[in-house]
Design a protein around this motif. Sequence first.
Motif, PDB file in Angstrom:
ATOM      1  N   LEU A   1       0.847  -1.190   0.000  1.00 11.12           N
ATOM      2  CA  LEU A   1       0.000   0.000   0.000  1.00 11.12           C
ATOM      3  C   LEU A   1       0.885   1.242   0.000  1.00 11.12           C
ATOM      4  O   LEU A   1       1.617   1.491   0.958  1.00 11.12           O
ATOM      5  CB  LEU A   1      -0.903   0.019   1.238  1.00 11.12           C
ATOM      6  N   GLU A   2       0.816   2.036  -1.076  1.00 11.51           N
ATOM      7  CA  GLU A   2       1.581   3.273  -1.191  1.00 11.51           C
ATOM      8  C   GLU A   2       0.686   4.465  -0.840  1.00 11.51           C
ATOM      9  O   GLU A   2      -0.394   4.634  -1.422  1.00 11.51           O
ATOM     10  CB  GLU A   2       2.123   3.446  -2.612  1.00 11.51           C
ATOM     11  N   ALA A   3       1.141   5.296   0.065  1.00 15.46           N
ATOM     12  CA  ALA A   3       0.355   6.455   0.471  1.00 15.46           C
ATOM     13  C   ALA A   3       0.171   7.424  -0.704  1.00 15.46           C
ATOM     14  O   ALA A   3       1.062   7.574  -1.543  1.00 15.46           O
ATOM     15  CB  ALA A   3       1.043   7.176   1.631  1.00 15.46           C
ATOM     16  N   PRO A   4      -0.965   8.121  -0.774  1.00 13.55           N
ATOM     17  CA  PRO A   4      -1.222   9.084  -1.859  1.00 13.55           C
ATOM     18  C   PRO A   4      -0.557  10.432  -1.571  1.00 13.55           C
ATOM     19  O   PRO A   4      -1.192  11.487  -1.613  1.00 13.55           O
ATOM     20  CB  PRO A   4      -2.750   9.196  -1.856  1.00 13.55           C
ATOM     21  N   THR A   5       0.748  10.390  -1.288  1.00 17.34           N
ATOM     22  CA  THR A   5       1.454  11.565  -0.762  1.00 17.34           C
ATOM     23  C   THR A   5       2.627  11.987  -1.635  1.00 17.34           C
ATOM     24  O   THR A   5       3.557  12.645  -1.160  1.00 17.34           O
ATOM     25  CB  THR A   5       1.974  11.250   0.663  1.00 17.34           C
ATOM     26  N   TRP A   6       2.588  11.628  -2.910  1.00 11.30           N
ATOM     27  CA  TRP A   6       3.694  11.897  -3.828  1.00 11.30           C
ATOM     28  C   TRP A   6       4.015  13.392  -3.914  1.00 11.30           C
ATOM     29  O   TRP A   6       5.162  13.777  -4.122  1.00 11.30           O
ATOM     30  CB  TRP A   6       3.323  11.322  -5.192  1.00 11.30           C
ATOM     31  N   ARG A   7       3.013  14.240  -3.736  1.00  8.63           N
ATOM     32  CA  ARG A   7       3.226  15.683  -3.787  1.00  8.63           C
ATOM     33  C   ARG A   7       3.153  16.345  -2.407  1.00  8.63           C
ATOM     34  O   ARG A   7       3.173  17.587  -2.319  1.00  8.63           O
ATOM     35  CB  ARG A   7       2.171  16.336  -4.677  1.00  8.63           C
ATOM     36  N   ALA A   8       3.093  15.562  -1.350  1.00  7.69           N
ATOM     37  CA  ALA A   8       2.843  16.124  -0.017  1.00  7.69           C
ATOM     38  C   ALA A   8       4.124  16.526   0.701  1.00  7.69           C
ATOM     39  O   ALA A   8       4.384  16.148   1.836  1.00  7.69           O
ATOM     40  CB  ALA A   8       2.042  15.137   0.829  1.00  7.69           C
ATOM     41  N   SER A   9       4.953  17.316   0.000  1.00  2.97           N
ATOM     42  CA  SER A   9       6.167  17.853   0.608  1.00  2.97           C
ATOM     43  C   SER A   9       6.141  19.380   0.516  1.00  2.97           C
ATOM     44  O   SER A   9       5.262  19.971  -0.112  1.00  2.97           O
ATOM     45  CB  SER A   9       7.420  17.290  -0.080  1.00  2.97           C
ATOM     46  N   ARG A  10       7.110  20.013   1.130  1.00  2.00           N
ATOM     47  CA  ARG A  10       7.060  21.450   1.403  1.00  2.00           C
ATOM     48  C   ARG A  10       6.831  22.331   0.176  1.00  2.00           C
ATOM     49  O   ARG A  10       5.931  23.176   0.160  1.00  2.00           O
ATOM     50  CB  ARG A  10       8.344  21.866   2.112  1.00  2.00           C
ATOM     51  N   ASP A  11       7.633  22.179  -0.868  1.00  2.00           N
ATOM     52  CA  ASP A  11       7.520  23.074  -2.018  1.00  2.00           C
ATOM     53  C   ASP A  11       6.185  22.909  -2.743  1.00  2.00           C
ATOM     54  O   ASP A  11       5.548  23.895  -3.136  1.00  2.00           O
ATOM     55  CB  ASP A  11       8.668  22.838  -2.997  1.00  2.00           C
ATOM     56  N   TRP A  12       5.753  21.681  -2.939  1.00  2.00           N
ATOM     57  CA  TRP A  12       4.463  21.454  -3.580  1.00  2.00           C
ATOM     58  C   TRP A  12       3.324  21.886  -2.674  1.00  2.00           C
ATOM     59  O   TRP A  12       2.323  22.453  -3.143  1.00  2.00           O
ATOM     60  CB  TRP A  12       4.322  19.986  -3.964  1.00  2.00           C
ATOM     61  N   GLY A  13       3.449  21.622  -1.387  1.00  2.00           N
ATOM     62  CA  GLY A  13       2.417  22.050  -0.450  1.00  2.00           C
ATOM     63  C   GLY A  13       2.211  23.557  -0.461  1.00  2.00           C
ATOM     64  O   GLY A  13       1.081  24.054  -0.387  1.00  2.00           O
ATOM     65  N   GLU A  14       3.305  24.286  -0.570  1.00  2.00           N
ATOM     66  CA  GLU A  14       3.205  25.745  -0.622  1.00  2.00           C
ATOM     67  C   GLU A  14       2.395  26.189  -1.842  1.00  2.00           C
ATOM     68  O   GLU A  14       1.563  27.098  -1.756  1.00  2.00           O
ATOM     69  CB  GLU A  14       4.601  26.360  -0.669  1.00  2.00           C
ATOM     70  N   GLN A  15       2.608  25.548  -2.983  1.00  2.00           N
ATOM     71  CA  GLN A  15       1.834  25.892  -4.174  1.00  2.00           C
ATOM     72  C   GLN A  15       0.350  25.607  -3.997  1.00  2.00           C
ATOM     73  O   GLN A  15      -0.504  26.277  -4.595  1.00  2.00           O
ATOM     74  CB  GLN A  15       2.347  25.098  -5.381  1.00  2.00           C
ATOM     75  N   LEU A  16       0.044  24.614  -3.171  1.00  2.00           N
ATOM     76  CA  LEU A  16      -1.348  24.210  -2.966  1.00  2.00           C
ATOM     77  C   LEU A  16      -1.975  24.841  -1.730  1.00  2.00           C
ATOM     78  O   LEU A  16      -3.107  24.503  -1.368  1.00  2.00           O
ATOM     79  CB  LEU A  16      -1.407  22.681  -2.867  1.00  2.00           C
ATOM     80  N   GLY A  17      -1.239  25.738  -1.068  1.00  2.00           N
ATOM     81  CA  GLY A  17      -1.782  26.449   0.082  1.00  2.00           C
ATOM     82  C   GLY A  17      -1.706  25.706   1.393  1.00  2.00           C
ATOM     83  O   GLY A  17      -2.451  26.015   2.334  1.00  2.00           O
ATOM     84  N   HIS A  18      -0.805  24.747   1.508  1.00  2.00           N
ATOM     85  CA  HIS A  18      -0.668  23.967   2.737  1.00  2.00           C
ATOM     86  C   HIS A  18       0.653  24.287   3.417  1.00  2.00           C
ATOM     87  O   HIS A  18       1.710  24.222   2.782  1.00  2.00           O
ATOM     88  CB  HIS A  18      -0.736  22.466   2.430  1.00  2.00           C
ATOM     89  N   ASP A  19       0.590  24.621   4.708  1.00  2.00           N
ATOM     90  CA  ASP A  19       1.810  24.899   5.456  1.00  2.00           C
ATOM     91  C   ASP A  19       2.336  23.617   6.091  1.00  2.00           C
ATOM     92  O   ASP A  19       1.787  22.524   5.877  1.00  2.00           O
ATOM     93  CB  ASP A  19       1.581  25.998   6.499  1.00  2.00           C
ATOM     94  N   ARG A  20       3.397  23.746   6.880  1.00  2.00           N
ATOM     95  CA  ARG A  20       4.040  22.568   7.455  1.00  2.00           C
ATOM     96  C   ARG A  20       3.078  21.763   8.323  1.00  2.00           C
ATOM     97  O   ARG A  20       3.055  20.531   8.259  1.00  2.00           O
ATOM     98  CB  ARG A  20       5.263  22.984   8.277  1.00  2.00           C
ATOM     99  N   ASP A  21       2.279  22.439   9.143  1.00  2.00           N
ATOM    100  CA  ASP A  21       1.341  21.729  10.010  1.00  2.00           C
ATOM    101  C   ASP A  21       0.303  20.975   9.186  1.00  2.00           C
ATOM    102  O   ASP A  21      -0.074  19.841   9.529  1.00  2.00           O
ATOM    103  CB  ASP A  21       0.651  22.706  10.967  1.00  2.00           C
ATOM    104  N   ASP A  22      -0.182  21.611   8.116  1.00  2.00           N
ATOM    105  CA  ASP A  22      -1.134  20.932   7.242  1.00  2.00           C
ATOM    106  C   ASP A  22      -0.521  19.666   6.653  1.00  2.00           C
ATOM    107  O   ASP A  22      -1.151  18.603   6.633  1.00  2.00           O
ATOM    108  CB  ASP A  22      -1.542  21.848   6.079  1.00  2.00           C
ATOM    109  N   LEU A  23       0.706  19.788   6.165  1.00  2.00           N
ATOM    110  CA  LEU A  23       1.363  18.650   5.527  1.00  2.00           C
ATOM    111  C   LEU A  23       1.637  17.529   6.524  1.00  2.00           C
ATOM    112  O   LEU A  23       1.458  16.347   6.201  1.00  2.00           O
ATOM    113  CB  LEU A  23       2.663  19.096   4.862  1.00  2.00           C
ATOM    114  N   ALA A  24       2.055  17.881   7.722  1.00  2.00           N
ATOM    115  CA  ALA A  24       2.283  16.855   8.748  1.00  2.00           C
ATOM    116  C   ALA A  24       0.989  16.098   9.030  1.00  2.00           C
ATOM    117  O   ALA A  24       0.981  14.862   9.131  1.00  2.00           O
ATOM    118  CB  ALA A  24       2.821  17.497  10.017  1.00  2.00           C
TER     119      ALA A  24
END
Length: 317
Positions: A73-96
Amino acid sequence: MGAIYRNALPQMDGTDLLTDSGLETTLIFLEGVDLPCFAAYPLLDSVAGRRQLQAYFRRHLAIAFDHGTGYLLEAPTWRASRDWGEQLGHDRDDLARLNAQAIALLTDLRREAQSVSPIVVSGNIGPRGDGYRPDTAMRAEAAQAYHAEQVGWFADSAADMVSAFTLSTVNEGVGVIRAATAAGIPSVVAYTVETDGNLPDGTPLGDAIEKTDDMTAGAAAYFMVNCAHPEHFRGALETDAAWLARIGGIRANASRMSHAELDASEVLDDGNPAELGRDYAILKRLLPNLRVFGGCCGTDHRHVDAIADCCAARHAA
């Protein structure tokens, strides 16, 4: 509940594991979901999104049950890191939070699917930049610093391992492996290749694997190849080189298109599932330790079923 396979991944002991297909292309082209930045992880933030992800994984788990294999089972988190999260409006707490929710969703699925065994849970990591181009060239130290954040979230979760997909440079692969080693969680690196079998920066696949091992003292559990059609890299495997034994998984594209052509395409090229299954059977004969079988762009559960028909231990000749 802690990770249950972290120190003894079953695929390292010869167990065949199916895994999923092209999650993002399935959601976009077959299910009509809008995924800005090709990111699936925001679906975790809604009940409807989580149900859609659960349905997707359940289709694939059913194939593993039918073929008598384990599942990764691979998590659906391929883009869930800092630089991509910033583009999508998610900060560090959101990503964690969202990375943790991803692993929780998978562990719930593992508990539910008791008829499939073993089931390994992996934290999925993507490239810092565009996986098709080495556009974020980093030193290995910078790559380690960048990916250590997401690796750390997975190491603190019930994930058994981390897998980095669609990497286009050795330094980024080295950085991920070093971050995982420091965090005490097994790691896998999947390099992508162009139609000539070389990484997007021109490095031959075998050289990339050997150099990565040299720079990390062989710390990766194994390597994979993803996001390329088998025809693009099969020629690179037709050798008796020792590095072939380090490839433990394949997640190929259904399409024979180049990365540039895929980027420009507005329609899905889903290839031929049965033909892709036969291509995997050839790869299995070339790769002595190939144990993880799944798909990438353009593939869906039909392709994984065809691959299992040709490669799963119960059915393969």
